[in-house]
Design a protein around this motif. Structure first.
Motif, PDB file in Angstrom:
ATOM      1  N   ASP A  22     -35.501 -13.110 -18.067  1.00  0.00           N
ATOM      2  CA  ASP A  22     -34.448 -14.123 -18.173  1.00  0.00           C
ATOM      3  C   ASP A  22     -33.954 -14.602 -16.808  1.00  0.00           C
ATOM      4  N   VAL A  23     -34.780 -14.480 -15.784  1.00  0.00           N
ATOM      5  CA  VAL A  23     -34.393 -14.880 -14.434  1.00  0.00           C
ATOM      6  C   VAL A  23     -33.968 -16.350 -14.409  1.00  0.00           C
TER       7      VAL A  23
ATOM      8  N   GLY B 230     -36.336 -18.359 -16.908  1.00  0.00           N
ATOM      9  CA  GLY B 230     -37.511 -17.682 -17.443  1.00  0.00           C
ATOM     10  C   GLY B 230     -38.506 -17.339 -16.346  1.00  0.00           C
ATOM     11  N   ALA B 231     -39.186 -16.194 -16.501  1.00  0.00           N
ATOM     12  CA  ALA B 231     -40.078 -15.701 -15.458  1.00  0.00           C
ATOM     13  C   ALA B 231     -41.232 -16.651 -15.172  1.00  0.00           C
ATOM     14  N   LYS B 232     -41.854 -17.202 -16.212  1.00  0.00           N
ATOM     15  CA  LYS B 232     -43.024 -18.056 -15.981  1.00  0.00           C
ATOM     16  C   LYS B 232     -42.679 -19.368 -15.276  1.00  0.00           C
ATOM     17  N   PRO B 233     -41.626 -20.124 -15.707  1.00  0.00           N
ATOM     18  CA  PRO B 233     -41.272 -21.337 -14.965  1.00  0.00           C
ATOM     19  C   PRO B 233     -40.880 -21.055 -13.514  1.00  0.00           C
ATOM     20  N   VAL B 234     -40.155 -19.950 -13.285  1.00  0.00           N
ATOM     21  CA  VAL B 234     -39.751 -19.618 -11.916  1.00  0.00           C
ATOM     22  C   VAL B 234     -40.969 -19.221 -11.092  1.00  0.00           C
ATOM     23  N   ALA B 235     -41.889 -18.465 -11.677  1.00  0.00           N
ATOM     24  CA  ALA B 235     -43.109 -18.077 -10.963  1.00  0.00           C
ATOM     25  C   ALA B 235     -43.951 -19.301 -10.620  1.00  0.00           C
ATOM     26  N   GLU B 236     -44.030 -20.254 -11.541  1.00  0.00           N
ATOM     27  CA  GLU B 236     -44.787 -21.486 -11.276  1.00  0.00           C
ATOM     28  C   GLU B 236     -44.177 -22.249 -10.100  1.00  0.00           C
ATOM     29  N   SER B 237     -42.863 -22.299 -10.045  1.00  0.00           N
ATOM     30  CA  SER B 237     -42.193 -22.969  -8.932  1.00  0.00           C
ATOM     31  C   SER B 237     -42.463 -22.228  -7.630  1.00  0.00           C
ATOM     32  N   ALA B 238     -42.416 -20.901  -7.678  1.00  0.00           N
ATOM     33  CA  ALA B 238     -42.685 -20.107  -6.479  1.00  0.00           C
ATOM     34  C   ALA B 238     -44.106 -20.342  -5.974  1.00  0.00           C
ATOM     35  N   MET B 239     -45.054 -20.525  -6.879  1.00  0.00           N
ATOM     36  CA  MET B 239     -46.437 -20.787  -6.482  1.00  0.00           C
ATOM     37  C   MET B 239     -46.541 -22.117  -5.734  1.00  0.00           C
ATOM     38  N   MET B 240     -45.773 -23.110  -6.160  1.00  0.00           N
ATOM     39  CA  MET B 240     -45.840 -24.424  -5.524  1.00  0.00           C
ATOM     40  C   MET B 240     -45.312 -24.380  -4.092  1.00  0.00           C
TER      41      MET B 240
ATOM     42  N   ALA C 113     -42.501  -7.250  -2.591  1.00  0.00           N
ATOM     43  CA  ALA C 113     -43.412  -7.505  -3.709  1.00  0.00           C
ATOM     44  C   ALA C 113     -43.450  -8.990  -4.056  1.00  0.00           C
ATOM     45  N   PHE C 114     -42.287  -9.641  -4.032  1.00  0.00           N
ATOM     46  CA  PHE C 114     -42.214 -11.070  -4.324  1.00  0.00           C
ATOM     47  C   PHE C 114     -42.987 -11.874  -3.282  1.00  0.00           C
ATOM     48  N   MET C 115     -42.782 -11.548  -1.997  1.00  0.00           N
ATOM     49  CA  MET C 115     -43.451 -12.275  -0.925  1.00  0.00           C
ATOM     50  C   MET C 115     -44.964 -12.056  -0.971  1.00  0.00           C
ATOM     51  N   ALA C 116     -45.390 -10.822  -1.222  1.00  0.00           N
ATOM     52  CA  ALA C 116     -46.823 -10.528  -1.276  1.00  0.00           C
ATOM     53  C   ALA C 116     -47.493 -11.291  -2.407  1.00  0.00           C
TER      54      ALA C 116
ATOM     55  N   GLY D 238     -50.942 -15.774  -4.046  1.00  0.00           N
ATOM     56  CA  GLY D 238     -51.125 -16.637  -5.197  1.00  0.00           C
ATOM     57  C   GLY D 238     -51.362 -15.861  -6.485  1.00  0.00           C
ATOM     58  N   ASP D 239     -50.754 -14.673  -6.560  1.00  0.00           N
ATOM     59  CA  ASP D 239     -50.941 -13.794  -7.725  1.00  0.00           C
ATOM     60  C   ASP D 239     -49.832 -14.094  -8.740  1.00  0.00           C
ATOM     61  N   PHE D 240     -50.142 -14.962  -9.679  1.00  0.00           N
ATOM     62  CA  PHE D 240     -49.135 -15.400 -10.656  1.00  0.00           C
ATOM     63  C   PHE D 240     -48.623 -14.245 -11.497  1.00  0.00           C
ATOM     64  N   GLU D 241     -49.499 -13.383 -11.973  1.00  0.00           N
ATOM     65  CA  GLU D 241     -49.075 -12.277 -12.828  1.00  0.00           C
ATOM     66  C   GLU D 241     -48.187 -11.304 -12.069  1.00  0.00           C
ATOM     67  N   ALA D 242     -48.472 -11.080 -10.791  1.00  0.00           N
ATOM     68  CA  ALA D 242     -47.630 -10.196  -9.980  1.00  0.00           C
ATOM     69  C   ALA D 242     -46.249 -10.806  -9.770  1.00  0.00           C
ATOM     70  N   LEU D 243     -46.209 -12.136  -9.634  1.00  0.00           N
ATOM     71  CA  LEU D 243     -44.913 -12.817  -9.508  1.00  0.00           C
ATOM     72  C   LEU D 243     -44.093 -12.642 -10.782  1.00  0.00           C
TER      73      LEU D 243
END
Length: 298
Positions: free
Chosen positions: A204-205, A226-236, A184-187, A192-197
């Motif tokens: 509290d990741v 935090g989920a949003k900062p980590v997701a943003e990094s994953a997107m980059m 799920a994380f890789m997909a 580029g699905d930010f909400e899915a990430l």
């Protein structure tokens, strides 16, 4: 005489994988673990084997003593305490059955998250905990190594045990559930699905990325919460996730990013209740080049 030396060498080789497992848990470094085991072999050559009643026990405690000296020296050299971006060396393997040289490291594997916690123990605490709790070495045998009584050594291990129990993130041991979360994380990253990430990450990741001292820019060492900062990094870094392979890292399913036949990063995760609670990324080029690219069939 040569026959006796050959017999001793064969006996040592029978214990090598066990000693490497001990040293790796003590040091969190594969190269330093190899050095410690080699030093144990050299010390064996300086004693009369006939005076050793239990070769396996002797080698285990000697390896522990060598590792303790290395930890103390490392602590003395370190100008500042270990920071929150440090990630220990991972043991990377394919999803196919491990070869004999990797079996001991993967069996009852210590996760990267626990190795991070062990790194924060005092050297004597780490020795007492690793030798006793992980390898069942009696306190009477550990006590001379740390130059304490057996009772005081027991207290060292007890103190370390509490710290490990209280600070090691809980992780789902089921490989099937780990696979679903990683897929799920890789997909999500690939699309580029930010909400899915964000959905696959715990609120509290914590992300801990160790890129070494020379890497700069977006890939610099960092800690994010935090989920949003980590997701943003994953997107980059989604393009590296797109090239990632699922492999065994310290006995759990994790991600290996490869570019042009070279390992670019190893990402270990902790999974709890179907979401990622921790990400540990080793992206230090100098340390990655020492790792062997596994034969992955997935």
């Amino acid at each position: 005489m040569d026959g006796d030396e050959d017999l001793l060498a064969r006996s040592f080789e029978e214990h090598r994988s066990h000693l490497e497992a001990v040293a790796y848990r003590m040091l969190g470094s594969l190269s330093e673990a190899e050095d410690a085991v080699q030093e144990a072999w050299l010390r064996l050559g300086r004693v009369d084997p006939g005076e050793i009643g239990n070769l396996g026990g002797w080698l285990t405690t000697v390896t522990g003593r060598i590792c303790l000296d290395m930890l103390r020296s490392r602590t003395a050299r370190r100008e500042q305490p270990i920071d929150e971006t440090f990630v220990p060396d991972p043991v990377v393997g394919s999803l196919s059955p491990a070869g004999p040289e990797q079996a001991a490291l993967h069996a009852d594997a210590v996760g990267v998250a626990m190795l991070v916690v062990l790194e924060r123990l005092e050297p004597d605490e780490r020795l007492a905990f690793v030798l006793h709790d992980m390898f069942a070495v009696p306190f009477d045998d550990i006590a001379p190594v740390v130059e304490r009584s057996a009772a005081a050594t027991r207290q060292l291990a007890s103190r370390a045990r509490r710290r490990v129990r209280d600070t090691t993130p809980r992780s789902d041991p089921d490989l099937g559930r780990q696979r679903k979360v990683l897929d799920a994380f890789m997909a999500a990253a690939r699309c580029g699905d930010f909400e899915a990430l964000v959905a696959v990450l715990h609120p509290d990741v914590v992300l801990r990325a160790d890129a070494g001292r020379v890497v700069r820019g977006l890939a610099v060492s960092k800690t994010l919460r935090g989920a949003k900062p980590v997701a943003e990094s994953a997107m980059m870094f989604a393009r590296y996730t797109a090239a990632a392979r699922i492999v065994l890292v310290n006995g759990a399913l994790n991600l290996l990013s490869v570019e042009e036949g070279r390992i670019r990063s190893v990402m270990s995760v902790t999974v709890t209740d179907h979401r990622i609670t921790g990400l540990y990324i080793l992206a230090d080029p100098s340390r990655l080049e020492r790792l062997t690219l596994p034969d992955t069939g997935n």
